[in-house]
Enzyme design. Structure first.
Site, PDB file in Angstrom:
ATOM      1  N   ASP A   1       0.651  -1.602   0.519  1.00 23.61           N
ATOM      2  CA  ASP A   1       0.246   0.355   0.085  1.00 23.61           C
ATOM      3  C   ASP A   1       0.743   1.371   0.106  1.00 23.61           C
ATOM      4  O   ASP A   1       1.503   1.709   0.695  1.00 23.61           O
ATOM      5  CB  ASP A   1      -0.968  -0.115   1.054  1.00 23.61           C
ATOM      6  CG  ASP A   1      -1.648   1.076   1.348  1.00 23.61           C
ATOM      7  OD1 ASP A   1      -2.070   1.907   0.579  1.00 23.61           O
ATOM      8  OD2 ASP A   1      -2.393   1.234   1.993  1.00 23.61           O
TER       9      ASP A   1
ATOM     10  N   ASP B   1      -1.879   6.188  -5.074  1.00 20.22           N
ATOM     11  CA  ASP B   1      -2.561   5.052  -4.504  1.00 20.22           C
ATOM     12  C   ASP B   1      -2.608   3.334  -4.342  1.00 20.22           C
ATOM     13  O   ASP B   1      -3.971   3.207  -4.981  1.00 20.22           O
ATOM     14  CB  ASP B   1      -3.489   5.168  -2.700  1.00 20.22           C
ATOM     15  CG  ASP B   1      -3.502   4.322  -1.599  1.00 20.22           C
ATOM     16  OD1 ASP B   1      -2.713   3.562  -2.206  1.00 20.22           O
ATOM     17  OD2 ASP B   1      -4.874   4.798  -0.825  1.00 20.22           O
TER      18      ASP B   1
END
Lengths: 48, 442
Positions: free
Chosen positions: B36, B223
Protein backbone atom coordinates in the site's frame (compact mmCIF):
# COMPACT_ATOMS: atom_id res chain seq x y z
CA UNK A 1 15.21 -12.30 -7.73
CA UNK A 2 16.89 -12.22 -11.11
CA UNK A 3 20.17 -11.53 -12.89
CA UNK A 4 19.29 -7.87 -13.44
CA UNK A 5 19.49 -7.16 -9.71
CA UNK A 6 15.78 -6.47 -9.33
CA UNK A 7 13.57 -8.02 -6.68
CA UNK A 8 10.25 -9.10 -8.18
CA UNK A 9 7.24 -9.93 -6.04
CA UNK A 10 4.30 -11.51 -7.82
CA UNK A 11 0.94 -10.08 -6.85
CA UNK A 12 -2.38 -11.87 -6.77
CA UNK A 13 -5.55 -10.15 -7.75
CA UNK A 14 -8.73 -10.37 -5.74
CA UNK A 15 -11.62 -10.80 -8.12
CA UNK A 16 -14.63 -8.60 -7.53
CA UNK A 17 -17.76 -10.69 -7.08
CA UNK A 18 -21.07 -10.14 -5.34
CA UNK A 19 -19.89 -12.06 -2.28
CA UNK A 20 -16.82 -10.01 -1.56
CA UNK A 21 -18.35 -6.68 -2.54
CA UNK A 22 -19.19 -5.56 0.96
CA UNK A 23 -18.84 -1.91 0.08
CA UNK A 24 -21.97 -2.07 -2.03
CA UNK A 25 -23.95 -3.44 0.87
CA UNK A 26 -23.04 -0.77 3.34
CA UNK A 27 -25.70 1.62 4.48
CA UNK A 28 -25.19 5.35 4.44
CA UNK A 29 -23.94 5.43 8.03
CA UNK A 30 -21.21 2.93 7.19
CA UNK A 31 -20.31 4.88 4.09
CA UNK A 32 -19.86 7.96 6.21
CA UNK A 33 -17.59 5.95 8.47
CA UNK A 34 -15.58 4.79 5.48
CA UNK A 35 -15.33 8.33 4.24
CA UNK A 36 -14.11 9.40 7.66
CA UNK A 37 -11.63 6.55 7.58
CA UNK A 38 -10.30 7.65 4.22
CA UNK A 39 -10.04 11.18 5.53
CA UNK A 40 -7.94 9.85 8.39
CA UNK A 41 -5.73 7.86 6.07
CA UNK A 42 -4.86 10.94 4.10
CA UNK A 43 -4.80 13.17 7.19
CA UNK A 44 -7.35 15.64 5.95
CA UNK A 45 -10.04 14.81 8.46
CA UNK A 46 -9.64 18.24 9.96
CA UNK A 47 -10.42 19.77 6.57
CA UNK A 48 -13.71 17.96 6.05
CA UNK B 1 2.81 11.34 20.35
CA UNK B 2 -0.45 13.04 19.48
CA UNK B 3 -3.56 11.04 18.69
CA UNK B 4 -3.26 12.00 15.05
CA UNK B 5 0.25 10.67 14.66
CA UNK B 6 -0.63 7.41 16.37
CA UNK B 7 -3.43 6.50 14.02
CA UNK B 8 -3.21 5.49 10.42
CA UNK B 9 -6.41 4.69 8.65
CA UNK B 10 -7.04 1.81 6.36
CA UNK B 11 -9.65 2.65 3.82
CA UNK B 12 -12.37 0.31 2.72
CA UNK B 13 -10.50 -2.97 2.47
CA UNK B 14 -12.45 -3.86 -0.64
CA UNK B 15 -10.49 -1.19 -2.42
CA UNK B 16 -7.31 -3.14 -1.88
CA UNK B 17 -7.37 -5.78 -4.51
CA UNK B 18 -3.78 -6.76 -5.11
CA UNK B 19 -1.72 -8.59 -2.56
CA UNK B 20 1.51 -10.56 -2.34
CA UNK B 21 3.45 -12.75 0.04
CA UNK B 22 6.11 -11.84 2.59
CA UNK B 23 7.75 -13.72 5.44
CA UNK B 24 8.29 -12.50 8.98
CA UNK B 25 10.73 -14.06 11.46
CA UNK B 26 13.24 -16.90 11.35
CA UNK B 27 12.20 -19.30 9.94
CA UNK B 28 9.90 -17.04 7.90
CA UNK B 29 6.20 -17.12 8.74
CA UNK B 30 4.21 -16.46 5.56
CA UNK B 31 1.68 -13.64 5.25
CA UNK B 32 -0.22 -12.19 2.33
CA UNK B 33 -0.18 -8.42 2.46
CA UNK B 34 -1.41 -5.51 0.42
CA UNK B 35 1.50 -3.37 -0.78
CA UNK B 36 0.00 0.00 0.00
CA UNK B 37 1.72 3.19 -1.17
CA UNK B 38 -0.90 5.19 0.78
CA UNK B 39 0.32 4.14 4.23
CA UNK B 40 3.69 3.44 5.82
CA UNK B 41 3.37 0.71 8.45
CA UNK B 42 3.66 -3.05 8.27
CA UNK B 43 0.81 -4.79 10.04
CA UNK B 44 -0.12 -8.49 10.42
CA UNK B 45 -2.42 -10.42 12.81
CA UNK B 46 -0.86 -11.60 16.06
CA UNK B 47 -1.02 -15.05 17.62
CA UNK B 48 -2.09 -13.09 20.68
CA UNK B 49 -5.31 -12.12 18.92
CA UNK B 50 -7.88 -14.26 20.78
CA UNK B 51 -11.22 -12.53 20.67
CA UNK B 52 -11.59 -11.42 17.05
CA UNK B 53 -13.14 -13.84 14.58
CA UNK B 54 -11.05 -12.38 11.73
CA UNK B 55 -7.87 -13.58 13.41
CA UNK B 56 -9.04 -17.19 13.16
CA UNK B 57 -9.26 -16.93 9.37
CA UNK B 58 -5.79 -15.56 8.77
CA UNK B 59 -2.14 -16.35 9.34
CA UNK B 60 -0.93 -15.11 12.68
CA UNK B 61 2.55 -14.11 13.75
CA UNK B 62 3.97 -16.22 16.58
CA UNK B 63 6.92 -14.37 18.08
CA UNK B 64 7.86 -17.44 20.13
CA UNK B 65 8.54 -19.37 16.94
CA UNK B 66 11.06 -16.84 15.64
CA UNK B 67 14.71 -16.86 16.66
CA UNK B 68 15.17 -13.25 15.45
CA UNK B 69 12.19 -11.73 17.31
CA UNK B 70 12.88 -8.69 19.47
CA UNK B 71 10.33 -7.33 21.87
CA UNK B 72 9.06 -3.75 21.53
CA UNK B 73 5.61 -3.78 23.11
CA UNK B 74 4.56 -0.18 22.36
CA UNK B 75 0.84 -0.11 21.64
CA UNK B 76 -0.56 0.94 18.27
CA UNK B 77 -3.99 1.53 16.82
CA UNK B 78 -5.06 1.40 13.20
CA UNK B 79 -8.30 3.14 12.41
CA UNK B 80 -10.64 1.31 10.12
CA UNK B 81 -14.17 2.27 9.14
CA UNK B 82 -16.47 1.61 12.07
CA UNK B 83 -13.74 0.34 14.38
CA UNK B 84 -10.04 0.24 15.02
CA UNK B 85 -7.51 -2.54 14.69
CA UNK B 86 -5.22 -2.43 17.67
CA UNK B 87 -2.11 -4.20 18.83
CA UNK B 88 1.51 -3.58 19.65
CA UNK B 89 4.85 -3.14 17.95
CA UNK B 90 7.31 -5.99 17.56
CA UNK B 91 10.64 -6.29 15.78
CA UNK B 92 11.84 -9.09 13.53
CA UNK B 93 13.38 -9.88 10.16
CA UNK B 94 11.07 -9.46 7.18
CA UNK B 95 11.58 -11.43 4.01
CA UNK B 96 10.48 -9.72 0.80
CA UNK B 97 11.25 -11.88 -2.21
CA UNK B 98 14.78 -13.09 -1.57
CA UNK B 99 15.70 -10.05 0.50
CA UNK B 100 15.82 -10.20 4.26
CA UNK B 101 15.18 -6.85 5.93
CA UNK B 102 16.62 -7.00 9.42
CA UNK B 103 15.33 -5.33 12.59
CA UNK B 104 12.01 -4.29 11.10
CA UNK B 105 9.41 -2.77 13.41
CA UNK B 106 5.87 -3.89 12.63
CA UNK B 107 2.48 -4.02 14.31
CA UNK B 108 1.10 -7.27 15.68
CA UNK B 109 -2.68 -6.77 15.59
CA UNK B 110 -4.47 -8.29 18.57
CA UNK B 111 -7.95 -6.96 17.82
CA UNK B 112 -9.70 -6.92 14.46
CA UNK B 113 -13.27 -5.96 15.31
CA UNK B 114 -16.24 -6.44 13.02
CA UNK B 115 -16.81 -8.80 10.13
CA UNK B 116 -14.95 -6.83 7.51
CA UNK B 117 -11.60 -8.55 7.83
CA UNK B 118 -13.07 -12.02 8.24
CA UNK B 119 -13.46 -12.51 4.49
CA UNK B 120 -10.34 -10.58 3.48
CA UNK B 121 -7.97 -12.60 1.34
CA UNK B 122 -4.96 -10.83 2.74
CA UNK B 123 -3.63 -10.96 6.27
CA UNK B 124 -2.15 -7.50 6.64
CA UNK B 125 -0.74 -4.37 5.03
CA UNK B 126 2.78 -3.42 4.02
CA UNK B 127 2.95 0.36 3.71
CA UNK B 128 5.21 1.91 1.07
CA UNK B 129 4.52 5.53 1.91
CA UNK B 130 6.98 7.91 3.55
CA UNK B 131 8.14 7.81 7.17
CA UNK B 132 6.38 11.12 7.81
CA UNK B 133 3.02 9.31 8.07
CA UNK B 134 4.24 6.20 9.85
CA UNK B 135 2.38 5.35 13.04
CA UNK B 136 4.60 5.27 16.11
CA UNK B 137 7.52 6.60 14.06
CA UNK B 138 8.24 3.07 12.88
CA UNK B 139 10.80 2.97 10.08
CA UNK B 140 8.99 1.64 6.98
CA UNK B 141 10.17 -1.58 5.34
CA UNK B 142 11.26 0.31 2.23
CA UNK B 143 13.51 2.67 4.22
CA UNK B 144 15.24 -0.29 5.84
CA UNK B 145 15.73 -1.94 2.44
CA UNK B 146 17.52 1.21 1.28
CA UNK B 147 19.46 1.71 4.53
CA UNK B 148 20.64 -1.90 4.59
CA UNK B 149 21.83 -1.66 0.98
CA UNK B 150 19.55 -4.43 -0.20
CA UNK B 151 18.43 -2.86 -3.45
CA UNK B 152 20.12 -1.48 -6.53
CA UNK B 153 18.30 1.83 -7.10
CA UNK B 154 16.09 3.68 -4.65
CA UNK B 155 13.07 2.90 -6.78
CA UNK B 156 10.16 0.50 -6.67
CA UNK B 157 7.57 0.04 -9.37
CA UNK B 158 4.12 -1.47 -9.82
CA UNK B 159 2.66 -3.40 -12.67
CA UNK B 160 -0.97 -4.36 -12.04
CA UNK B 161 -2.46 -6.75 -14.54
CA UNK B 162 -6.07 -5.80 -15.08
CA UNK B 163 -6.64 -8.00 -18.07
CA UNK B 164 -6.89 -11.73 -18.17
CA UNK B 165 -8.25 -14.08 -15.56
CA UNK B 166 -5.96 -16.80 -14.30
CA UNK B 167 -2.80 -14.87 -15.11
CA UNK B 168 -0.46 -13.23 -12.65
CA UNK B 169 -2.26 -10.43 -10.82
CA UNK B 170 0.67 -8.09 -11.08
CA UNK B 171 4.20 -7.46 -9.93
CA UNK B 172 5.97 -5.10 -7.63
CA UNK B 173 9.66 -4.63 -8.36
CA UNK B 174 12.03 -3.36 -5.69
CA UNK B 175 15.22 -1.71 -6.87
CA UNK B 176 14.14 -0.66 -10.34
CA UNK B 177 11.67 -1.18 -13.15
CA UNK B 178 10.90 -4.22 -15.26
CA UNK B 179 11.14 -3.18 -18.93
CA UNK B 180 8.77 -6.00 -19.87
CA UNK B 181 5.90 -4.28 -18.16
CA UNK B 182 5.71 -0.86 -19.78
CA UNK B 183 5.87 0.77 -23.20
CA UNK B 184 7.63 4.01 -24.10
CA UNK B 185 9.09 6.38 -21.54
CA UNK B 186 7.80 7.29 -18.12
CA UNK B 187 6.50 10.79 -17.49
CA UNK B 188 7.85 11.90 -14.13
CA UNK B 189 6.42 14.49 -11.76
CA UNK B 190 7.98 15.61 -8.46
CA UNK B 191 6.54 14.57 -5.11
CA UNK B 192 5.02 17.72 -3.68
CA UNK B 193 4.16 16.59 -0.16
CA UNK B 194 6.24 13.88 1.46
CA UNK B 195 4.20 11.44 3.45
CA UNK B 196 2.14 10.34 0.50
CA UNK B 197 3.24 9.87 -3.08
CA UNK B 198 1.55 13.16 -3.83
CA UNK B 199 2.10 15.28 -6.91
CA UNK B 200 0.43 18.07 -8.87
CA UNK B 201 -1.75 17.21 -11.80
CA UNK B 202 -3.59 19.24 -14.40
CA UNK B 203 -7.03 19.09 -15.88
CA UNK B 204 -9.32 16.09 -16.21
CA UNK B 205 -10.87 15.54 -19.63
CA UNK B 206 -14.13 13.79 -20.46
CA UNK B 207 -13.94 12.63 -24.04
CA UNK B 208 -11.56 15.14 -25.52
CA UNK B 209 -13.06 18.06 -23.62
CA UNK B 210 -11.46 19.60 -20.56
CA UNK B 211 -13.64 19.83 -17.44
CA UNK B 212 -11.74 22.93 -16.35
CA UNK B 213 -11.85 22.16 -12.64
CA UNK B 214 -8.20 21.15 -12.31
CA UNK B 215 -6.90 23.44 -15.05
CA UNK B 216 -5.23 25.52 -12.35
CA UNK B 217 -3.76 22.33 -10.80
CA UNK B 218 -5.07 19.73 -8.38
CA UNK B 219 -3.18 17.49 -6.00
CA UNK B 220 -3.11 13.74 -6.64
CA UNK B 221 -1.91 10.74 -4.62
CA UNK B 222 -0.78 7.52 -6.30
CA UNK B 223 -2.22 4.87 -3.97
CA UNK B 224 -1.82 1.17 -4.73
CA UNK B 225 -3.97 0.36 -1.68
CA UNK B 226 -7.09 1.91 -3.16
CA UNK B 227 -8.74 0.41 -6.20
CA UNK B 228 -10.94 3.25 -7.34
CA UNK B 229 -10.34 6.79 -8.52
CA UNK B 230 -11.54 9.35 -6.01
CA UNK B 231 -11.91 13.00 -6.86
CA UNK B 232 -13.92 16.19 -6.39
CA UNK B 233 -17.72 15.86 -6.57
CA UNK B 234 -17.82 18.62 -9.19
CA UNK B 235 -15.90 16.48 -11.68
CA UNK B 236 -17.30 13.11 -10.61
CA UNK B 237 -20.81 14.45 -11.25
CA UNK B 238 -19.78 15.49 -14.77
CA UNK B 239 -18.36 12.01 -15.33
CA UNK B 240 -21.53 10.42 -13.92
CA UNK B 241 -23.59 12.41 -16.39
CA UNK B 242 -21.33 11.48 -19.29
CA UNK B 243 -21.38 7.74 -18.53
CA UNK B 244 -24.99 7.52 -17.36
CA UNK B 245 -24.06 6.52 -13.82
CA UNK B 246 -26.79 6.43 -11.23
CA UNK B 247 -26.67 9.32 -8.81
CA UNK B 248 -28.84 11.09 -6.31
CA UNK B 249 -30.78 14.28 -6.90
CA UNK B 250 -29.52 17.19 -4.86
CA UNK B 251 -32.20 19.76 -4.02
CA UNK B 252 -29.80 22.54 -3.03
CA UNK B 253 -28.08 22.11 -6.36
CA UNK B 254 -31.36 22.24 -8.28
CA UNK B 255 -32.53 25.28 -6.32
CA UNK B 256 -29.27 27.12 -7.01
CA UNK B 257 -29.49 26.37 -10.73
CA UNK B 258 -33.15 27.42 -10.86
CA UNK B 259 -32.79 30.60 -8.86
CA UNK B 260 -29.28 31.74 -9.70
CA UNK B 261 -28.40 29.90 -12.92
CA UNK B 262 -29.09 32.79 -15.24
CA UNK B 263 -27.24 35.23 -12.96
CA UNK B 264 -24.22 32.91 -12.89
CA UNK B 265 -24.20 32.73 -16.68
CA UNK B 266 -24.52 36.51 -16.97
CA UNK B 267 -21.62 37.03 -14.57
CA UNK B 268 -19.47 34.50 -16.41
CA UNK B 269 -20.26 36.12 -19.75
CA UNK B 270 -19.44 39.55 -18.34
CA UNK B 271 -16.01 38.30 -17.37
CA UNK B 272 -16.41 38.00 -13.60
CA UNK B 273 -13.82 35.83 -11.87
CA UNK B 274 -15.44 32.40 -11.49
CA UNK B 275 -14.11 31.90 -7.95
CA UNK B 276 -15.82 35.12 -6.82
CA UNK B 277 -19.22 34.58 -8.42
CA UNK B 278 -20.87 32.69 -5.56
CA UNK B 279 -19.78 35.30 -3.04
CA UNK B 280 -20.97 38.05 -5.40
CA UNK B 281 -24.46 36.60 -5.42
CA UNK B 282 -24.37 36.04 -1.67
CA UNK B 283 -24.22 32.25 -1.50
CA UNK B 284 -20.64 32.02 -0.23
CA UNK B 285 -18.19 34.14 1.65
CA UNK B 286 -14.92 34.67 -0.17
CA UNK B 287 -11.70 33.99 1.70
CA UNK B 288 -9.45 35.46 -0.94
CA UNK B 289 -8.82 32.20 -2.74
CA UNK B 290 -12.14 30.40 -2.96
CA UNK B 291 -15.74 30.46 -1.78
CA UNK B 292 -16.53 29.22 1.70
CA UNK B 293 -19.88 28.43 3.28
CA UNK B 294 -21.22 31.13 5.51
CA UNK B 295 -22.54 28.71 8.11
CA UNK B 296 -26.12 29.90 7.70
CA UNK B 297 -28.46 27.05 8.48
CA UNK B 298 -31.56 28.66 7.09
CA UNK B 299 -32.44 32.22 6.26
CA UNK B 300 -35.93 33.49 6.87
CA UNK B 301 -37.29 36.70 5.50
CA UNK B 302 -38.54 38.22 8.75
CA UNK B 303 -40.93 40.55 6.96
CA UNK B 304 -43.09 37.74 5.70
CA UNK B 305 -41.85 34.86 7.83
CA UNK B 306 -41.05 32.76 4.79
CA UNK B 307 -37.90 30.75 4.57
CA UNK B 308 -35.84 30.91 1.43
CA UNK B 309 -35.22 27.25 2.11
CA UNK B 310 -31.91 26.95 0.31
CA UNK B 311 -29.38 29.07 2.08
CA UNK B 312 -27.57 26.59 4.25
CA UNK B 313 -24.21 24.85 4.33
CA UNK B 314 -24.66 22.87 1.11
CA UNK B 315 -25.62 25.88 -0.97
CA UNK B 316 -22.16 27.37 -1.35
CA UNK B 317 -20.57 24.18 -2.68
CA UNK B 318 -23.62 23.65 -4.92
CA UNK B 319 -23.15 27.12 -6.35
CA UNK B 320 -19.43 26.59 -6.87
CA UNK B 321 -20.13 23.37 -8.73
CA UNK B 322 -22.72 25.08 -10.89
CA UNK B 323 -20.19 27.79 -11.79
CA UNK B 324 -17.66 25.19 -12.95
CA UNK B 325 -20.27 23.28 -14.96
CA UNK B 326 -21.61 26.41 -16.60
CA UNK B 327 -18.18 27.79 -17.36
CA UNK B 328 -17.30 24.46 -18.95
CA UNK B 329 -20.39 24.63 -21.17
CA UNK B 330 -19.80 28.28 -22.08
CA UNK B 331 -16.32 27.40 -23.26
CA UNK B 332 -17.96 24.71 -25.36
CA UNK B 333 -20.13 27.45 -26.96
CA UNK B 334 -23.39 25.95 -25.76
CA UNK B 335 -26.58 28.04 -25.71
CA UNK B 336 -27.75 29.45 -22.40
CA UNK B 337 -30.82 27.21 -22.36
CA UNK B 338 -28.70 24.15 -22.88
CA UNK B 339 -26.28 25.25 -20.17
CA UNK B 340 -29.08 25.64 -17.63
CA UNK B 341 -30.56 22.32 -18.66
CA UNK B 342 -27.15 20.62 -18.41
CA UNK B 343 -26.53 21.99 -14.92
CA UNK B 344 -30.00 20.89 -13.82
CA UNK B 345 -29.34 17.39 -15.15
CA UNK B 346 -26.04 17.24 -13.29
CA UNK B 347 -27.88 18.02 -10.06
CA UNK B 348 -29.64 14.67 -10.53
CA UNK B 349 -26.34 12.80 -10.84
CA UNK B 350 -24.65 13.76 -7.62
CA UNK B 351 -22.56 10.88 -6.27
CA UNK B 352 -23.01 9.42 -2.81
CA UNK B 353 -19.92 10.16 -0.73
CA UNK B 354 -17.66 7.13 -1.07
CA UNK B 355 -20.55 5.20 -2.57
CA UNK B 356 -20.63 3.14 -5.70
CA UNK B 357 -22.35 4.32 -8.85
CA UNK B 358 -23.83 1.63 -11.04
CA UNK B 359 -23.86 1.90 -14.81
CA UNK B 360 -25.51 -0.12 -17.55
CA UNK B 361 -23.05 -2.79 -18.74
CA UNK B 362 -24.59 -2.64 -22.22
CA UNK B 363 -23.52 0.98 -22.67
CA UNK B 364 -19.83 0.62 -21.89
CA UNK B 365 -18.76 0.79 -25.51
CA UNK B 366 -20.47 4.14 -25.99
CA UNK B 367 -19.01 5.82 -22.90
CA UNK B 368 -16.31 8.48 -23.38
CA UNK B 369 -12.70 8.11 -22.24
CA UNK B 370 -11.67 10.02 -19.14
CA UNK B 371 -8.17 11.46 -19.10
CA UNK B 372 -5.82 12.95 -16.53
CA UNK B 373 -3.14 15.50 -17.34
CA UNK B 374 0.09 14.66 -15.54
CA UNK B 375 3.37 16.38 -16.30
CA UNK B 376 1.80 18.01 -19.33
CA UNK B 377 0.89 14.64 -20.83
CA UNK B 378 -2.62 13.23 -21.17
CA UNK B 379 -3.22 9.83 -19.54
CA UNK B 380 -6.36 8.32 -20.96
CA UNK B 381 -8.63 5.69 -19.41
CA UNK B 382 -11.13 3.96 -21.67
CA UNK B 383 -14.51 2.87 -20.28
CA UNK B 384 -13.54 -0.79 -20.07
CA UNK B 385 -10.66 0.37 -17.87
CA UNK B 386 -12.62 2.62 -15.51
CA UNK B 387 -15.76 0.47 -15.26
CA UNK B 388 -15.55 -2.50 -12.89
CA UNK B 389 -17.55 -5.62 -13.64
CA UNK B 390 -18.92 -7.56 -10.70
CA UNK B 391 -20.07 -11.10 -11.45
CA UNK B 392 -20.32 -12.89 -14.75
CA UNK B 393 -22.51 -13.05 -17.86
CA UNK B 394 -26.09 -11.88 -17.63
CA UNK B 395 -25.73 -11.57 -13.86
CA UNK B 396 -22.89 -9.08 -14.22
CA UNK B 397 -23.24 -5.68 -12.62
CA UNK B 398 -21.14 -2.72 -13.63
CA UNK B 399 -19.95 0.00 -11.32
CA UNK B 400 -18.11 3.18 -12.07
CA UNK B 401 -14.48 3.27 -11.01
CA UNK B 402 -14.95 6.88 -9.94
CA UNK B 403 -16.00 7.92 -6.47
CA UNK B 404 -16.40 11.33 -4.88
CA UNK B 405 -14.06 12.74 -2.27
CA UNK B 406 -13.95 16.46 -1.51
CA UNK B 407 -10.93 17.98 0.13
CA UNK B 408 -10.95 21.77 0.36
CA UNK B 409 -7.88 23.95 -0.19
CA UNK B 410 -5.08 24.10 0.81
CA UNK B 411 -4.79 20.26 0.75
CA UNK B 412 -7.31 19.94 -2.03
CA UNK B 413 -8.76 19.67 -4.52
CA UNK B 414 -7.32 16.19 -4.36
CA UNK B 415 -7.50 13.05 -6.48
CA UNK B 416 -6.63 9.55 -5.30
CA UNK B 417 -5.34 7.53 -8.23
CA UNK B 418 -5.82 3.92 -7.21
CA UNK B 419 -5.51 0.59 -8.97
CA UNK B 420 -7.91 1.57 -11.76
CA UNK B 421 -5.31 4.10 -12.89
CA UNK B 422 -2.22 2.13 -11.93
CA UNK B 423 -3.54 -0.86 -13.89
CA UNK B 424 -3.40 1.10 -17.12
CA UNK B 425 -0.22 2.96 -16.24
CA UNK B 426 2.90 1.27 -14.96
CA UNK B 427 3.93 3.37 -11.97
CA UNK B 428 7.43 4.11 -10.72
CA UNK B 429 7.92 5.36 -7.17
CA UNK B 430 11.34 6.98 -7.29
CA UNK B 431 12.36 7.58 -3.71
CA UNK B 432 15.90 8.67 -4.62
CA UNK B 433 14.74 11.46 -6.89
CA UNK B 434 11.49 12.10 -5.01
CA UNK B 435 9.26 11.68 -8.03
CA UNK B 436 6.52 9.49 -9.46
CA UNK B 437 6.52 8.23 -13.04
CA UNK B 438 3.80 6.82 -15.28
CA UNK B 439 4.07 4.94 -18.55
CA UNK B 440 1.69 2.79 -20.55
CA UNK B 441 1.56 -0.66 -18.93
CA UNK B 442 2.44 -3.62 -21.11
Amino acid sequence: ASDDGLVRIGLKKMKLDPNNRLAGQLDSKDREALRASMAKKYRFHNDL
Amino acid sequence: GSEETDIVALKNYMDAQYYGEIGIGTPPQKFTVVFDTGSSNLWVPSAKCYFSVACYFHSKYKSGDSSTYKKNGKSASIQYGTGAISGFFSNDNVQVGHLVVKDQDFIEATKEPGVTFVAAKFDGILGLGFKEISVGDAVPVWYNMVKQGLIQDQVFSFWLNRNIEGEVGGEIVFGGVDPNHYKGKHTYVPVTQKGYWQFDMGDVLIGEKPTGYCAGSCAAIADSGTSLLAGPTTVITMINQAIGAAGVANQECKAVVQQYGQTIIDLLVSGAQPVKICSKIGLCAFDGTHGVSMGIENVADESNGKSSGILHGATCPACEMAVVWMQNQLMDNQTQDRILNYADQLCDRMPNPMGESSVDCKNISSMPPVSFTIGGKVFKLTPDEYILKVGEGSEAQCISGFTALDVPPPRGPLWILGDVFMGRYHTVFDYGKSRVGFAEAA
